[in-house]
Design an enzyme around this catalytic site. Structure first.
Site: not given
Lengths: 534, 105, 510
Positions: A83, A158, A182
């Site tokens: 990420k 997210s 997330s």
């Protein structure tokens, strides 16, 4: 050698075995993923940066180490996606923000450094809502990612990029970060697995901070065992993070293997949190959640209802604590030391900073920074931030009471299946409600796992289950999760993702024609005045 | 604080002030828009006050640790090149910024 | 004192008149840079540590010192110990639990745009310090708190004409100092000093300096910014209970300036009040060159620092054992230290007072500790060194190190230098030419002890003055003075006069 299209579907555990047995090389596995990325990335947009050559070079190096009998770990050679919130010294690290576009940190985040040391091969950086503020990746400055189950829908957020990458077979495993869901919510809507470890279980050093007291880095995968294998690599004490827990953790992979092998949940007390039991959630979500409870009961678990009366205040507390901490954490983006600078000339540094932040931050970031500034400002601190921290105490006490009655707690991992891109983008309050079931775990620091439990009948999209355990009892998540996963996969005849539509080339597309019933999620959920907790 | 909180209205002037503290330039349209949005958000989150009675202590860390300290032993530093690697502007080994308004802090 | 005589437009009221009408109330915030090996929150070397020389900009920086994304602070254990020791030395209570908080404001020298400090839970609080004035009276200064925080980076203003922030085109930022451990010591309001307020201000800061030096927790060099003082001054009409509006004068970085700045503010504020004006609550800047203060930023609602508990750090809870250990290791208080030295050195009350008033007690003690006799140490510090310091308007202690003074004294004692030569050597040391030995070598200043050269010079001088030679031979020994003078001149002072006399008589007798 196995066909490339097959390798990308393997779990990390399976790939590791083949790498160890010499049936496949890391270069082959890495190339297979890069090819897959080439085929589907235009549709999915899971990545912000793909480091193809670097990945192949590292894979070759790991192959050489393995040939010399020096494979650094069981997962050596397994491709991984990272990420973009995590600092990487060889790839840009933008946290999905224009203000950090092109920024390459001078160091690796601790979880990244540990992945590298274990010989995993970073493929690239995955998309995310800007600074992890969002539940859909639509707040990424670089365009949204798409859900591999239906490209018109969000992959969650997210960490939608990491979830989409593993769901679309563009990476074997991935790293995410979870501040209010997330990792778990994207897992739920993409039919993948994600774990938010106990706060302090994985180092935050090098994770670009959103809300320091809530952020936690964790694994994203297609199986419970794979998540455990990655967690074993990235977890453990780090002196660079004062909030890192200095203790010895059990092997989570062992816990997952035990859970899968036993097939039984006998003696396990599973608490259903009344306040998160799904009334008001999408019908298909409720249905699959009910069925999952039934499967657990059939496997010997005792299902009990538990009360967490203050969970209904958790979302409100979260949307004070997070913006407050974020408003401070994001002050460093000032156009002085790194990042975007907008300088019209003849301006003062104050003006340049303000203009750079205006141009570099998206609407959601501005909204939360201003909200957080308000919550901390003179005269309002006690009423807002102070009260929210008190609610945090009450939520922790609720967890204590619940865990006195149950070994693990369960809830749907998200109130709906994946919604359509654009559906909630202009309604922040509706967007915030996506995290309603995942937020309490962040406030209390307890670990949580998101895993698939089937498809919602009305839209054929994945439904996720959340399992939560007491602080430091992450192993319980893997044990229970792996048992349930084994039961469900027997029922399904394989992983849920096998039912996902094909992506990419036309030939591929022909394998399975996807039919989307097109039923919208429970109409108006989150917009009704009494529909949610806010 | 168990009584119902008074409704909060965040005005454009409030947003302007907050944006100044947060150092974000905003257009008048953005300010108006945010004022409305923040009013409804704050209205929603203000309900934390309903249960935040004085007897409840505040929690700032999810896991209660204390005395996490580091020995006073020098470790790695960044090179000057690394320090300046992301600089929008630099000169003589230092970051260069436009004129600073006002006074020394 | 040249109180605001030049370059300032401020009206000043006569000091005595100001004091007759108004009572000054003082308050101080003193920042002490700790001399730990590493920074407050990172393992980067601490530029305020003892062995730190001049370094290139931005070469003592860890990620957290410049606020890089993803970086995290971790507290330096030694800085906590030092802070507790300082708290104890200030007579403070040590908090059972304390924590860090973020003070949020934007400024380019602050890498994170928040300063990690302590807010509502400082590590030490409620203490007092005994301060001795020049006339020997003592004052008890009440301490509100002492808290831990981090220093900011350094700005250099370029363009413009003054090198100051006003009118500069741009500024350059160096983060080497960012993250240096600081303790901020905050006093409660100090009331009742009256005309002695400026003196008390100076004595208070000197006492803090002496305390941190004796604890060995800071280099405490004001000229290097190791110790920095912000002075709060307010006036209230005699007889009024309520405090007046105060100003905070920053950047007061020598003991002499502290005294001058307080005196200046008293006169400036008195003039305003006397003319029926009101004092604006503001930050003021001290200008060493003009001896004046100038208006800075007014305090306003823009000063909303939005403090909240630092989520990246955990509370500190010093154990009773640690506190007891540090308490047991405390050195004497400055007052005890003075009493002991006065007795040990055998100085009279007035001799000792001169030393204290010249602010060289610590230097003198260190000089003696390095081997010099107390009387010699006193002679040099209150003599030549103080003379040069006064001429330059600086503190004597900033000119030369006690170790070098001790070496200088030893050279004189051993007969290697005459007093006159030693003064030249001192000049060289102050000019940065190295240790006394270095200067002696480089300038070739040692006393000539080789009799050959002396003998030759004496023979030459005697030959040049046959009448004097005759008088000496006639038993008029005092006539030798003329020859000795000529020889000393020929030797450019690098000879021991006593030895020259001895040799002159010897040669004359042949």
């Amino acid at each position: 050698m196995a066909a490339q299209s097959e390798i990308v579907r393997w779990s990390a555990a399976r790939l590791a075995e083949s790498l160890a047995a010499g049936e496949v090389s890391s270069v082959e596995a890495t190339q297979a993923h890069l090819d897959r990325i080439g085929d589907v990335e235009a549709d999915v947009h899971a990545y912000l940066h793909i480091a193809g050559e670097r990945a192949l070079a590292r894979a070759a190096e790991v192959d050489r180490l393995r040939a010399a009998g020096e494979a650094p770990s069981a997962l050596a050679g397994v491709p991984v996606a990272i990420k973009d919130v995590l600092c990487t010294s060889d790839m840009p690290s933008t946290a999905g923000s224009r203000i950090l576009e092109g920024w390459v940190p001078p160091y690796d985040a601790t979880p990244v450094a540990r992945l590298r040391a274990a010989g995993l091969v970073p493929l690239g950086k995955t998309n995310m809502d800007e600074f992890a503020m969002g539940s859909s990746t639509e707040h990424s400055a670089f365009g949204p990612s798409r859900n591999p189950w239906d490209l018109a829908r969000i992959p969650g957020g997210s960490g939608g990029g990491s979830a989409a990458a593993v769901a679309a077979f563009e990476a074997t495993v991935a790293l995410g970060s979870d501040t209010g869901g997330s990792i778990r919510q994207p897992a739920a809507v993409t039919g993948t697995v994600g774990v938010k470890p106990t706060y302090g279980g994985v180092s935050r050093f090098g994770a670009i901070a959103l809300a320091s007291s809530l952020d936690q880095v964790g694994p994203v995968s297609r199986s419970v065992l794979d998540a455990a294998l990655v967690h074993d690599v990235i977890g453990g004490h780090d002196p660079n993070d004062a909030t890192s827990l200095d203790e010895t953790w059990p092997s989570f992979a062992d816990a997952a293997r035990e859970g899968a092998a036993s097939g039984s949940l006998a003696g396990l007390k599973v608490g259903v949190v009344h306040q998160l039991d799904g009334s008001g959630f999408q019908a298909g979500v409720r249905q699959r959640f009910g069925e999952a409870l039934k499967r657990m009961a059939e496997a010997g678990a005792e299902i009990v209802e538990v009360q967490a009366p203050h969970f209904e205040y958790a979302l409100a507390a979260y949307y004070l604590i997070l913006p407050a901490e974020a408003s401070s954490n994001l002050a460093k983006y000032d156009a002085v030391r790194f990042g975007l600078r907008v300088d019209p000339g003849g301006s003062t540094v104050e003006q340049v900073t303000a203009l750079s932040r205006e141009a570099g931050f998206g609407a959601e970031v501005k909204r939360r920074v201003i909200l957080g500034t308000y919550a901390l400002s003179a005269g309002y601190y006690d009423a807002y931030y102070g009260s929210a921290q008190q609610v945090r105490t009450l939520v922790q006490r609720d967890f204590d009471q619940c865990f006195a009655q149950a070994d693990v707690l369960v809830s749907p991992a998200a109130p709906t299946t994946a919604f359509r891109l654009g559906e909630k983008i202009d309604d922040p309050l509706a967007m915030y409600l996506n995290d309603i079931t995942t937020i309490p775990a962040n406030l209390a620091g307890v670990p949580g796992l998101g895993m698939p439990i089937g498809l919602a009948p009305e839209d054929g999209l994945p439904v996720g289950l959340q399992v939560m355990a007491p602080l430091r009892e992450d192993a319980r998540l893997y044990r229970v999760g792996a048992t349930l996963e084994a039961i469900l996969e027997r029922e399904w005849g394989g992983p849920l993702l096998a039912q996902a539509p094909a992506l990419g080339g036309a030939a591929d597309r022909g394998e399975r024609i996807r039919t989307t019933p097109g039923t919208a999620p429970a109409p108006g959920y989150g917009t009704e005045p009494d529909g949610g907790t806010l | 604080m168990t009584d119902a909180p008074e409704p909060v209205v965040i005005t454009a002037a409030d947003v302007q002030h907050l944006a100044g503290l947060a150092r974000i330039a905003l257009s008048p349209e953005e300010i108006d828009h945010l004022a409305g949005e923040l009013t409804s958000i704050v209205d929603s989150v203000a309900r934390v006050r309903e249960v935040a009675t004085p007897d409840v202590p505040a929690t700032s860390h999810p896991v209660a640790l204390v005395n996490v300290l580091r020995p006073d032993v020098p470790g790695a530093v960044l090179t000057q090149e690394q320090v300046l690697s992301g600089a929008p502007d630099a000169s003589e080994g230092r970051f260069r910024v436009p004129a600073i308004l006002g006074e020394e802090q | 004192m040249a109180d605001g005589t030049a370059l300032s437009s401020d009206a000043l009221l006569d000091y005595d008149e100001a004091l007759a009408k108004y009572e000054p109330v003082l308050g101080f915030e003193v920042h002490v840079e700790l001399s730990t090996r590493t920074k407050m929150f990172s393992a980067a070397p601490n530029p305020a540590a003892a062995d730190s020389g001049t370094v290139e900009p931005n070469t003592m920086v860890a990620p957290v010192d410049m606020g890089l994304p993803g970086s995290l602070p971790v507290v330096n254990a030694q800085a906590v110990r030092y802070s507790i020791s300082l708290g104890l030395a200030l007579g403070c209570s040590i908090a059972e639990t304390c924590r860090f908080a973020r003070k949020n404001y934007f400024y380019p020298d602050l890498g994170k745009n928040y300063q990690i400090s302590q807010y509502d839970e400082p590590i030490a609080f409620d203490g007092s310090v005994e301060v001795e004035l020049e006339d020997g009276t003592t004052w008890t200064v009440p301490i509100e708190r002492a808290h831990m925080e981090e220093d900011a980076g350094k700005l250099t203003h370029v363009g413009g004409t003054t090198g100051r922030i006003q009118g500069a085109d741009s500024s350059l930022v160096d983060y080497n100092r960012a993250g240096v451990p600081l303790v901020e010591i905050v006093t409660k309001p100090i009331v009742g000093a009256g005309a002695a307020a400026p003196q008390l201000a100076k004595a208070y800061v000197a006492t803090i300096r002496d305390i941190v030096r004796s604890l060995g927790i800071s280099e405490a060099r004001m000229e290097r910014g190791n110790l920095r003082c912000d002075a709060n001054v307010s006036l209230r009409p005699r007889g009024q209970e309520r405090f007046g509006t105060r100003t905070e004068t920053k950047n007061v970085n020598s003991l002499r300036s502290v005294e001058r700045a307080v005196r200046y503010e008293i006169q400036r504020q008195a003039a305003i009040l006397d003319a029926g004006g009101t004092i604006i609550q503001e930050t003021r800047h001290w200008h060493e060159d003009t001896g004046t203060t100038s208006a800075g930023r007014p305090k306003s609602d823009a000063d909303d620092y939005r403090y909240f508990p630092e989520p990246d750090l955990l509370p500190i809870q010093p154990s009773a054992e640690l506190i007891a250990e540090l308490r047991a290791a405390l050195p004497e208080t400055p007052t005890q230290f003075r009493r002991r030295l006065q007795a040990d050195y055998g100085f009279s009350e007035s001799e000792f007072r001169d030393i204290i008033n010249a602010n060289v007690l610590v230097e003198l003690e260190e000089t003696v500790a390095a081997g010099a006799a107390p009387a010699q140490a006193r002679k040099w510090w209150l003599g030549e060194i103080l003379r040069i310091a006064n001429a330059r308007g600086v503190e004597a202690g900033t000119l030369v190190s006690p170790l070098h003074v001790s070496e200088l004294i030893a050279l004189v004692e051993n007969g290697d230098l005459t007093d006159r030569l030693a003064r030249q050597v001192l000049e060289g040391v102050i000019a940065g030419e190295g240790s006394p030995e270095d200067v002696v070598r480089a300038r070739g200043l040692a006393v000539v002890s080789d009799d050959t050269a002396l003998t030759a010079a004496i023979d030459e001088a005697l030959a040049a003055q046959p009448d004097v030679l005759q008088r000496i031979r006639d038993g008029k020994v005092q006539a030798a003075g003329a020859v000795i003078g000529a020889v000393m001149k020929a030797m450019r002072g690098q000879a021991d006069a006593a030895r020259v006399r001895e040799l002159v008589l010897e040669r004359a007798a042949r």
